[in-house]
Motif scaffolding. Structure first.
Motif, PDB file in Angstrom:
ATOM      1  N   THR A 122      -2.045  11.760  -0.374  1.00 34.61           N
ATOM      2  CA  THR A 122      -1.962  12.426  -1.636  1.00 34.61           C
ATOM      3  C   THR A 122      -0.885  12.104  -2.493  1.00 34.61           C
ATOM      4  OG1 THR A 122      -0.974  14.433  -0.497  1.00 34.61           O
ATOM      5  CG2 THR A 122      -3.170  14.562  -0.620  1.00 34.61           C
ATOM      6  N   GLY A 123      -0.033  11.653  -2.199  1.00 34.82           N
ATOM      7  CA  GLY A 123       1.158  10.799  -2.948  1.00 34.82           C
ATOM      8  C   GLY A 123       2.383  11.641  -2.690  1.00 34.82           C
ATOM      9  N   GLY A 124       3.595  10.928  -2.923  1.00 36.64           N
ATOM     10  CA  GLY A 124       5.047  11.546  -3.122  1.00 36.64           C
ATOM     11  C   GLY A 124       5.569  11.291  -1.767  1.00 36.64           C
ATOM     12  N   ILE A 125       5.159  11.085  -0.586  1.00 38.78           N
ATOM     13  CA  ILE A 125       5.716  11.053   0.712  1.00 38.78           C
ATOM     14  C   ILE A 125       5.419   9.323   1.149  1.00 38.78           C
ATOM     15  CG2 ILE A 125       6.022  11.970   2.835  1.00 38.78           C
ATOM     16  CD1 ILE A 125       4.944  14.601   1.666  1.00 38.78           C
ATOM     17  N   GLY A 126       6.422   9.084   1.769  1.00 34.00           N
ATOM     18  CA  GLY A 126       6.460   7.710   2.690  1.00 34.00           C
ATOM     19  C   GLY A 126       7.799   7.123   2.702  1.00 34.00           C
ATOM     20  N   THR A 127       7.923   6.134   3.747  1.00 34.78           N
ATOM     21  CA  THR A 127       9.322   5.394   4.297  1.00 34.78           C
ATOM     22  C   THR A 127       8.955   4.057   4.628  1.00 34.78           C
ATOM     23  OG1 THR A 127       9.191   6.287   5.931  1.00 34.78           O
ATOM     24  CG2 THR A 127      10.388   7.675   4.336  1.00 34.78           C
ATOM     25  N   GLU A 184       0.697  -1.126  -0.006  1.00 36.98           N
ATOM     26  CA  GLU A 184       0.146   0.163   0.054  1.00 36.98           C
ATOM     27  C   GLU A 184       0.898   1.401  -0.001  1.00 36.98           C
ATOM     28  OE1 GLU A 184      -2.876  -0.004  -0.533  1.00 36.98           O
ATOM     29  OE2 GLU A 184      -4.083  -1.620   0.387  1.00 36.98           O
ATOM     30  N   MET A 185       1.987   1.339   0.757  1.00 40.93           N
ATOM     31  CA  MET A 185       2.951   2.371   0.649  1.00 40.93           C
ATOM     32  C   MET A 185       3.174   2.724  -0.561  1.00 40.93           C
ATOM     33  SD  MET A 185       6.592   3.280   0.745  1.00 40.93           S
ATOM     34  CE  MET A 185       7.202   2.013   1.479  1.00 40.93           C
ATOM     35  N   LEU A 186       3.812   1.507  -1.309  1.00 43.10           N
ATOM     36  CA  LEU A 186       4.345   1.994  -2.706  1.00 43.10           C
ATOM     37  C   LEU A 186       3.243   2.517  -3.686  1.00 43.10           C
ATOM     38  CD1 LEU A 186       6.465  -1.599  -2.931  1.00 43.10           C
ATOM     39  CD2 LEU A 186       7.351   0.849  -2.739  1.00 43.10           C
ATOM     40  N   LEU A 187       2.275   1.942  -3.471  1.00 44.29           N
ATOM     41  CA  LEU A 187       1.118   2.337  -4.460  1.00 44.29           C
ATOM     42  C   LEU A 187       0.411   3.922  -3.915  1.00 44.29           C
ATOM     43  CD1 LEU A 187      -1.197  -0.940  -4.458  1.00 44.29           C
ATOM     44  CD2 LEU A 187       0.169   0.314  -6.452  1.00 44.29           C
ATOM     45  N   ILE A 188       0.581   4.098  -2.654  1.00 44.08           N
ATOM     46  CA  ILE A 188       0.112   5.485  -2.210  1.00 44.08           C
ATOM     47  C   ILE A 188       0.826   6.549  -2.521  1.00 44.08           C
ATOM     48  CG2 ILE A 188      -0.764   6.941  -0.459  1.00 44.08           C
ATOM     49  CD1 ILE A 188      -1.694   4.263   1.042  1.00 44.08           C
ATOM     50  N   VAL A 189       2.320   6.037  -2.417  1.00 44.59           N
ATOM     51  CA  VAL A 189       3.415   6.928  -2.811  1.00 44.59           C
ATOM     52  C   VAL A 189       3.254   7.326  -4.253  1.00 44.59           C
ATOM     53  CG1 VAL A 189       6.041   7.163  -3.330  1.00 44.59           C
ATOM     54  CG2 VAL A 189       5.071   6.545  -1.121  1.00 44.59           C
ATOM     55  N   SER A 190       2.861   6.564  -5.001  1.00 45.37           N
ATOM     56  CA  SER A 190       2.820   6.707  -6.500  1.00 45.37           C
ATOM     57  C   SER A 190       1.503   7.445  -6.777  1.00 45.37           C
ATOM     58  CB  SER A 190       2.688   5.418  -7.194  1.00 45.37           C
ATOM     59  OG  SER A 190       3.981   4.597  -6.920  1.00 45.37           O
ATOM     60  N   GLY A 191       0.617   7.422  -5.936  1.00 42.92           N
ATOM     61  CA  GLY A 191      -0.598   8.297  -6.057  1.00 42.92           C
ATOM     62  C   GLY A 191      -2.003   7.192  -6.178  1.00 42.92           C
ATOM     63  N   PHE A 192      -1.636   5.982  -5.936  1.00 44.10           N
ATOM     64  CA  PHE A 192      -2.781   5.030  -6.188  1.00 44.10           C
ATOM     65  C   PHE A 192      -3.083   4.470  -4.846  1.00 44.10           C
ATOM     66  CE2 PHE A 192      -0.359   5.694 -10.254  1.00 44.10           C
ATOM     67  CZ  PHE A 192      -1.349   6.176 -10.900  1.00 44.10           C
ATOM     68  N   LEU A 193      -3.670   3.167  -5.012  1.00 42.51           N
ATOM     69  CA  LEU A 193      -4.028   2.360  -3.822  1.00 42.51           C
ATOM     70  C   LEU A 193      -4.354   1.130  -4.071  1.00 42.51           C
ATOM     71  CD1 LEU A 193      -7.117   3.337  -1.919  1.00 42.51           C
ATOM     72  CD2 LEU A 193      -6.757   3.835  -4.041  1.00 42.51           C
ATOM     73  N   VAL A 245      15.152  -1.098  -2.823  1.00 43.89           N
ATOM     74  CA  VAL A 245      14.310  -0.919  -3.991  1.00 43.89           C
ATOM     75  C   VAL A 245      13.692   0.530  -4.073  1.00 43.89           C
ATOM     76  CG1 VAL A 245      12.348  -1.331  -5.418  1.00 43.89           C
ATOM     77  CG2 VAL A 245      13.557  -3.000  -4.622  1.00 43.89           C
ATOM     78  N   VAL A 246      13.459   1.011  -2.662  1.00 41.90           N
ATOM     79  CA  VAL A 246      12.775   2.352  -2.640  1.00 41.90           C
ATOM     80  C   VAL A 246      13.934   3.364  -2.563  1.00 41.90           C
ATOM     81  CG1 VAL A 246      11.532   4.150  -1.013  1.00 41.90           C
ATOM     82  CG2 VAL A 246      10.528   1.811  -1.733  1.00 41.90           C
TER      83      VAL A 246
END
Length: 325
Positions: free
Chosen positions: A257-262, A56-65, A177-178
């Motif tokens: 809203t995307g673009g941020i996450g670790t 979910e983190m990878l998808l939300i960072v991309s702007g999806f879910l 990867v991130v």
């Protein structure tokens, strides 16, 4: 200047401070919380949630879910269990689980990337379809007597649960990867502004497909651990687990809203939710009330994220106006 630095560090490390404080509070309010058996149990239970939260983190960072996580996990899990019972091969069971989960996520990616269907709608449809397939395949019945399959969810390597070892290795891989690949850098750019990312040469469609494929791999492994932990193939299992993953990711600082996450923040978020659930169970809090509390946590976390971003944007505007003057 000192005040700004302190504010920056507090924002950066606030999630870890919350985790430490929560751990101390839990240890004080329940005498059973710090028992080794309870902590091992919590760590084992968190494994599935952490894997889902990474996806979910990878998808939300991309702007999806992905709202189909629980259903896809159930479908991949029951087919994996069934294939193991037929072949007695863990390799076959693993291949089946990963293949099923990746195929489901590729279908999601096709609709999202190629047909611009909102991720909410595409994955909601998959949620219904995957659950229906799991129930159809099993006739709505649980698959019992899993044999050695349970080791992946219940086994120990010395004093450490096997699923914990699996999750630690996957956590390291996801972190790499991130932070150290073109794909990892690309998803942050896409989440910030897809049009700007594409203008700078990033292939947004490829990144979307990659995010959903990685999510599928994580869900497939989570499905195996989940079924093994429960010693049954449960077609009705993991209902609502998409909320578990979303909650852990958002509480861990991933911006909706995307673009941020670790990766580290997501792990911390999963532990915060896990500790809360555990201490509420130890204190005998009604399960329905626990759902209310988790729902409130999601809303508060998103609200905090929105407010924080709004304040930052206002500061940027003030700085720019000051520079013009």
């Amino acid at each position: 200047m000192m005040k700004e630095k302190m504010s920056h560090y507090l924002q950066k490390f606030s999630i870890y401070i919350v985790l430490i404080v929560l751990f101390l509070v839990c240890s004080l309010i329940s005498p059973y919380f710090l028992k080794a058996s309870n902590l091992v149990n919590v760590s084992r239970q968190l494994c599935v949630g952490i894997l889902i939260a990474f996806g979910e983190m990878l998808l939300i960072v991309s702007g999806f879910l992905d709202l189909s996580v629980g259903s896809v996990l159930a479908l991949a899990g029951v087919l994996s269990v069934s294939s193991y019972k037929s072949t007695q091969s863990m390799l076959v069971a693993l291949v089946v689980a990963l293949s099923v989960a990746v195929i489901c996520n590729l279908i999601n990616a096709v609709f999202v990337a190629n047909f611009n269907v909102p991720a909410f709608i595409a994955t909601l449809g998959m949620q219904q379809a995957a659950r229906g397939l799991a129930l159809y395949y099993t006739g709505g019945q649980n698959i019992l007597q899993l044999g050695k399959y349970v080791n992946i969810g219940q086994g120990m390597l010395g004093p450490i649960p096997i699923p914990v070892i699996i999750v630690v290795l996957i956590s390291i891989a996801i972190w790499y990867v991130v932070n150290n690949t073109r794909y990892g850098r690309g998803i942050y750019a896409i989440g910030g502004s897809r049009s700007a990312a594409e203008a700078s040469g990033i292939n947004a469609k490829r990144s979307i497909y990659t995010s959903y494929i990685i999510n599928g791999l994580l869900v497939g492994i989570a499905g195996m651990i989940f079924m093994a932990r429960n010693n049954s193939g449960l077609p009705n299992g993991a209902v609502g687990y998409e909320m578990t993953g979303l909650t852990a990711a958002i509480v861990g600082g991933t911006s909706f809203t995307g673009g941020i996450g670790t990766v580290s923040g997501t792990i911390a978020g999963a532990f915060i939710i896990g500790f809360l659930e555990n201490v509420m169970n130890l204190l005998g809090v009604d399960p329905y009330i626990q759902q209310v509390i988790e729902g409130a946590i999601i809303v508060l976390a998103v609200a905090f994220d929105v407010v924080s971003k709004s304040k930052k944007s206002q500061k940027v505007i003030l700085v720019k106006e000051t520079e013009k003057k």
